[in-house]
Design a protein around this motif. Structure first.
Motif, mmCIF file in Angstrom:
data_model
loop_
_atom_site.group_PDB
_atom_site.id
_atom_site.type_symbol
_atom_site.label_atom_id
_atom_site.label_comp_id
_atom_site.label_asym_id
_atom_site.label_seq_id
_atom_site.Cartn_x
_atom_site.Cartn_y
_atom_site.Cartn_z
ATOM 1 N N PHE A 42 0.838 -1.187 0.000
ATOM 2 C CA PHE A 42 0.000 0.000 0.000
ATOM 3 C C PHE A 42 0.877 1.242 0.000
ATOM 4 O O PHE A 42 1.922 1.255 0.644
ATOM 5 N N CYS A 43 0.450 2.265 -0.722
ATOM 6 C CA CYS A 43 1.229 3.503 -0.801
ATOM 7 C C CYS A 43 1.309 4.151 0.581
ATOM 8 O O CYS A 43 0.297 4.282 1.269
ATOM 9 N N LEU A 44 2.504 4.539 0.987
ATOM 10 C CA LEU A 44 2.675 5.152 2.304
ATOM 11 C C LEU A 44 2.126 6.580 2.329
ATOM 12 O O LEU A 44 1.979 7.173 3.380
ATOM 13 N N GLY A 45 1.832 7.111 1.153
ATOM 14 C CA GLY A 45 1.279 8.458 1.106
ATOM 15 C C GLY A 45 -0.237 8.461 1.139
ATOM 16 O O GLY A 45 -0.852 9.205 1.894
ATOM 17 N N CYS A 46 -0.881 7.593 0.311
ATOM 18 C CA CYS A 46 -2.331 7.685 0.161
ATOM 19 C C CYS A 46 -3.046 6.353 0.369
ATOM 20 O O CYS A 46 -4.259 6.275 0.182
ATOM 21 N N GLN A 47 -2.324 5.311 0.758
ATOM 22 C CA GLN A 47 -2.899 3.978 1.032
ATOM 23 C C GLN A 47 -3.387 3.224 -0.198
ATOM 24 O O GLN A 47 -3.980 2.158 -0.077
ATOM 25 N N LEU A 51 4.902 3.462 -2.957
ATOM 26 C CA LEU A 51 4.868 4.871 -3.319
ATOM 27 C C LEU A 51 4.240 4.967 -4.707
ATOM 28 O O LEU A 51 4.862 4.606 -5.698
ATOM 29 N N CYS A 52 2.976 5.428 -4.750
ATOM 30 C CA CYS A 52 2.294 5.485 -6.050
ATOM 31 C C CYS A 52 2.857 6.653 -6.869
ATOM 32 O O CYS A 52 3.528 7.529 -6.332
ATOM 33 N N GLU A 53 2.582 6.666 -8.144
ATOM 34 C CA GLU A 53 3.110 7.705 -9.028
ATOM 35 C C GLU A 53 2.705 9.104 -8.576
ATOM 36 O O GLU A 53 3.502 10.034 -8.593
ATOM 37 N N ASP A 54 1.434 9.241 -8.153
ATOM 38 C CA ASP A 54 0.953 10.562 -7.738
ATOM 39 C C ASP A 54 1.719 11.078 -6.532
ATOM 40 O O ASP A 54 2.125 12.238 -6.486
ATOM 41 N N CYS A 55 1.903 10.200 -5.530
ATOM 42 C CA CYS A 55 2.608 10.634 -4.322
ATOM 43 C C CYS A 55 4.086 10.867 -4.614
ATOM 44 O O CYS A 55 4.690 11.793 -4.091
ATOM 45 N N ARG A 56 4.650 10.028 -5.474
ATOM 46 C CA ARG A 56 6.055 10.199 -5.836
ATOM 47 C C ARG A 56 6.301 11.568 -6.473
ATOM 48 O O ARG A 56 7.307 12.220 -6.219
HETATM 49 ZN ZN LIG Z 1 -0.001 7.430 -3.089
#
Ligand SMILES: [Zn+2]
Ligand SMILES: [Zn+2]
Length: 246
Positions: free
Chosen positions: A18-23, A29-34
């Protein structure tokens, strides 16, 4: 599908990331959060108040830092700026210990190296990667050395050999962030040793060493490691880390 990919696929099926930024499910780390992370495009000196160095400069330091043992420092992110940066590093070092965050974190460093023009053959020629050592006690507690995991990923991508078990920490010290600057420096004195292989020749002789660590705080640890590596014959010692404090 090759075996490794099948293994990866099965792991993702049973232990989804799961993305640590947005779950969001899929990666740490999804592209958006990256894209919200501000990866360093420039080179800065290793001194307390980072001075931006010119891109063409082969020198990794400002004139005031010429006496320091470390030749220069590469880091992908400022540490304090974003909660997401702190979270990525925290989860890499503390329970539940996301050991395989090393891949994501190494890719951030690689992006910095590319953006700042440091991913060239002449930079990596005659180089070795050496992870900053952990004391045995700490290693047993965590089950791995996060700097070594990071260095292994960097080694695969950069095709630069990694030397493990060469830099050893013989003294257990308090975490950097919990001690004063003076305390840190005395604590670190003689905390590391270099272990050579069975041959008499130093393993780092005339090599350009890239010391790998997670965070650069005051630089005391890296300076101490650089000092003994140079005593063992290393030609230059540079630092590589994910983030820099301050
Ligand atoms: Zn994310
Ligand atoms: Zn400087």
């Amino acid at each position: 599908m090759n075996t490794n990919r099948t293994k990866g696929f099965l792991l993702d099926l049973f232990f989804p990331k799961f993305c640590l930024g947005c779950q969001k499910e899929g990666s740490y780390l999804c592209e958006d959060c990256r894209s919200t992370l501000d990866i360093c495009q420039f080179n800065y000196c290793l001194c307390d108040k980072p001075i931006r160095l010119s891109l063409s400069s082969k020198n990794g330091k400002c004139s005031a830092c010429q006496d320091k043992k470390l030749s220069g420092l590469c880091y992908a992110l400022p540490y304090k700026e974003k909660q997401l940066t702190r979270k990525l590093i925290y989860q890499f070092k503390y329970p539940p210990y996301l050991k395989d965050l090393a891949k994501t974190l190494a890719s951030l460093i690689i992006e910095h190296l590319i953006l700042s023009g440091k991913n060239t053959d002449d930079i990596w020629e005659n180089s070795v990667l050496i992870p900053v050592a952990l004391h045995r006690k700490k290693f047993n507690e965590r089950g791995y050395n996060q700097s070594e995991e990071l260095a292994r990923e960097l080694s695969k991508i950069l095709k630069v050999p990694i030397l493990v078990d060469c830099l050893i920490k013989t003294k257990s010290t308090k975490p950097q962030m919990e001690s004063s600057k003076e305390e840190r420096e005395t604590n670190l004195q003689n905390a590391f040793i270099i272990k050579n292989s069975t041959t008499d020749q130093s393993v780092v002789l005339n090599k350009k060493v890239f010391l790998v660590d997670d965070v650069y705080t005051t630089g005391s640890t890296m300076q101490e490691c650089a000092k003994i590596l140079k005593q063992s014959g290393a030609k230059q010692v540079w630092g590589i880390c994910i983030a820099r404090e301050g």
